[in-house]
Design a protein around this motif. Structure first.
Motif: not given
Length: 354
Positions: A273, A296, A215, A260, A277, A213
């Motif tokens: 996440t 994301i 961001i 988000i 992540s 993931v």
């Protein structure tokens, strides 16, 4: 000694309590283990931070069918997952082993992979089925009846996860996606650069997982669609000019992109996440509260380039324009193919090559 290592079986303690459940399932395990050790064969083994064994994987190439499997498996070159055991503890270690199975299969250009599993190991069966394995037969022995799960590597379904590590180029778009060096190698462990310490590859979810993931605060990333290909670009580490220090290291396939604001609450956002992540819970909470990083991006980690490609070559040979920032920039199919070729990834990973 810790982490994932490829070692001679003779160097791995067959009396370790880790193997007790395998000895219970397979009466011949001890003699099998001794035979493989004496033959100088190798296996993957994983030790945790306390130096305890948490995973073991033995792989074998086969061309002759196993007569105890009914109905018979198809003809062709097969990769047998001879022994696979993982102590599950919430760090996605199973996915790391699954990726190693596929790495071997691609390297040896096999037609299919197969594994035998007792029905009681439901967690392992579910994990295998997630990545395209299907129950095709049964194996009967003195130990009882096992499911035989196979993954046909000549079949493509169009599903990003079930087709892993294959990906298609037809009707897809291609992008360069930048990641800072302080996150890069712990996030993408098979893409660790020369000179970096393997001690950073901890037993944590974001390192082990096939899924990642990312961001992003870049508004342009909202254009990504499932199946699009991203080439991961590790930015300059400050130890020299970006011309020589920034590199493309990996290829991945987009699973989905979410804003988000699509998460109902902070807990739902963190649940989605955190396993995939690099960020801490505190950082994720801050992202959710401030919503400065709005997109994301979930993608599969399909291939680490054997040969990393520096920025100089990307400009001069791949002809990637420097008119826009390389935090996120679109590539042509020709440029993506060039990166794959010059990065020396296994050509069989890409489907429908011209």
């Amino acid at each position: 000694m810790k982490g994932l290592q490829h070692k001679k079986i003779s160097e791995i303690d067959g009396n370790d309590p880790f193997f007790n459940s395998l000895k219970e399932d397979y009466s011949e395990f001890c003699s099998w283990y001794a035979k493989k050790a004496n033959a100088g064969e190798e296996a993957y083994v994983f030790h945790n931070s306390r130096k305890r064994m948490d995973g073991f994987l033995y792989l074998k190439l086969e061309t002759d069918p196993d007569p105890s499997i009914a109905p018979p498996l198809p003809p062709g070159k097969a990769l047998k997952v001879g022994t696979l055991k993982i102590n599950a503890h919430g760090t996605k270690l199973g996915e790391r082993f699954i990726k190693k199975i596929f790495d071997h299969a691609m390297s040896h250009k096999v037609d299919y992979i197969y594994v035998t599993v007792f029905e009681k190991h439901a967690g392992l069966i579910n994990l295998l089925e997630r990545y395209g394995f299907e129950k095709r037969a049964c194996k009967t022995s003195i130990n009882g009846s096992e499911h035989v799960l196979t993954r046909d590597l000549n079949l493509v379904t169009g599903h990003v996860v079930r087709d892993f590590p294959h990906f298609e180029l037809a009707d897809k778009k291609f992008y360069l996606l930048a990641i800072y060096p302080e996150y890069h190698s712990a996030f993408l462990p098979d893409s660790i650069l020369n000179g970096e310490s393997h001690d950073i590859l901890e037993d944590v979810s974001h390192t082990n997982s096939i899924h990642k993931v990312y961001i992003s605060g870049i508004n342009r990333t909202k254009c990504l669609k499932p199946g699009d290909i991203v080439a991961i670009y590790r930015t300059n580490d400050g130890k020299g000019k970006a011309y020589y220090r920034s590199v493309v290291s990996s290829l991945g396939v987009v699973e989905e992109v979410r804003q988000i604001k699509s998460f109902k609450n902070e807990a739902q956002f963190i649940k989605y996440t955190k396993p995939y992540s690099i960020f801490t819970i505190e950082q994720l909470k801050d992202y959710f509260t401030n919503k400065q990083k709005s997109y994301i991006i979930k993608f599969t980690y399909n291939a680490a380039l054997k040969k990393r490609i520096i920025r100089k070559r990307l400009i001069e040979e791949c002809l990637i324009s420097t008119r826009t920032r390389w935090d996120f920039t679109q590539l042509t199919e020709k440029q993506l193919r060039w990166i794959a070729k010059e990065g020396e990834i296994n050509e069989s990973i890409i489907i429908h090559q011209a």
